[in-house]
Design an enzyme around this catalytic site. Sequence first.
Site, PDB file in Angstrom:
ATOM      1  N   CYS A 129       0.848  -1.191   0.000  1.00  0.00           N
ATOM      2  CA  CYS A 129       0.000   0.000   0.000  1.00  0.00           C
ATOM      3  C   CYS A 129       0.885   1.244   0.000  1.00  0.00           C
ATOM      4  O   CYS A 129       1.674   1.443   0.922  1.00  0.00           O
ATOM      5  CB  CYS A 129      -0.927   0.045   1.201  1.00  0.00           C
ATOM      6  N   THR A 265     -10.431  -0.998 -10.148  1.00  0.00           N
ATOM      7  CA  THR A 265     -11.021   0.309 -10.455  1.00  0.00           C
ATOM      8  C   THR A 265     -12.254   0.226 -11.357  1.00  0.00           C
ATOM      9  O   THR A 265     -13.154   1.054 -11.241  1.00  0.00           O
ATOM     10  CB  THR A 265      -9.934   1.175 -11.116  1.00  0.00           C
TER      11      THR A 265
END
Lengths: 308, 239
Positions: A129, A265
């Site tokens: 991340c 996404t």
Amino acid sequence: MRLHIELPGLSLKNPIMPASGCFGFGEEFAKLYDLSILGGIMIKAATGEARFGNETPRVAETAQGMLNAIGLQNPGVDAIVEAKLAFLAKFDTEIIANVAGSTPEEYIHVAREMSADPCVKALELNISCPNVKCGGMQFGTDPLMAAELTRLVKAASTKPVYVKLSPNVTSITEMARAVEAAGADGITMINTLVGMRIDITTGQPILANRIGGLSGPAIKPVAIRMVYEVAQAVNIPIIGMGGVRTVDDVLEFIYAGASAVAVGTANFENPYVCQEIIEALPGRLDELGIDHILDVRGKAYEQVVSRA
Amino acid sequence: MRQRATILSNREIAKATMEMKVRIGDATIAPGTFFHVKTSELLRRPLSVANVEADVVTFLYKVVGTGTAELATRRAGDELDVLGPLGNGFPLAKDGKRVVLVGGGIGVPPLYYTRRMLAARGIETVAILGFDSEASVFYEDEFRELGETIITTVDGTYGEMGFVTGPLARIDADVLFSCGPEPMLKAVAASHINERYISIENRMGCGIGACFACVCKAPDGYVKVCSDGPVFRAEEVTL
């Protein structure tokens, strides 16, 4: 059965699963379609305690992509096990729990709690991340640290561990080999590419966190190249992701060497995208004369050899 | 929830402000909710509902970037991929109370449909609409048909010069419904009106509550603008 895939800990009815962080814990999407059609669900990252995440704006659009800097907002592992996993247990799909933290101890704690839940079939170790100050990507860009954390989490987990690789490294194959040697059962790749956008009216970065992770169609060629390289470097399976929005994107990842594919996404652009890809897969396999989807796994590099 | 709406008209009604009417299938649409609209860009654009007449929904939007610029080129007959209605709107059960509607710029649109619905319930309303300049003013006549309407412009080229907070200070009402830029919302959230509801805007990802992009701080943690809002009681959020 031409879509069925067996991977460590996972019996997938098809290779399609929403990617972590793009699907929450499934509750919102369950209002739109039956989650049981999915091969699996990679749920949003869990940390030891609840986290608020970063300030807003947290998203910025780019050409064929988006930057995000959510910052691992989540209610903490205990609340996730109690409320979110209980909800997900109603569905016939394989749950992969994304495990994050700031310290090795936090990762171990979350991995232990998550893997103990019968609903969770595998862990996805989040060492990539880019949007948190401590932990996250720092574990995923140093092969020694990545290997050590993989060893610790493997020891703490009762379920197979897939390590999510960061593309923000010089050698992706070195990272992959390091986590394989440390006992990883599989690899998921790629996480987002670190990027930035600047608002020229203010002269300042658009994201409150200044930097964010780039996802969407813009990163697909990078992801395909990295899967292609890692698939030839390791002997553990890869769940590929990065810019997938169509059935042909899925096949591209399989040709590159992935055994399953996550959709990220694209769920924002079209919340029905996973359902639509799953429905389109058999027809597309027919058109291409493919029997089982994994018949073409890794064909991209095998064919290079045969052409020579 | 996702449907292909047909565009009936799309025209400029004020400076960089477009009015688009689309025909939409079956849906009960509450005032203050929004549709997440697909453009040529990757992410959808949240557009508030400015009006509903039978199966025709009106969107009023400002051309601010590539997505809305592309939307402005669409013509009657084109299809529009929309997701919605999404979110929670303004509570209409305010019978016997007086409602003041305070809108700023492109925050004005949802208040028009809200005012029509309040009027249909026989609820007395007064509207204060703030714009930067005369060229930006829109829907004044439509608002006036429904009751007292005060226009303000920052540069004084039309209506009262200044911000909406000027006229708001002399208004006597029980309830406030507001939508507009954050500084304005901060001001009206702190106003003398007893019951205050504000509609918040934020950059959104999914629009359905899954991605945590559009969160807003709240006294007890955070709220998601898209799915917990966009309308909140002023006390529910920390601006």
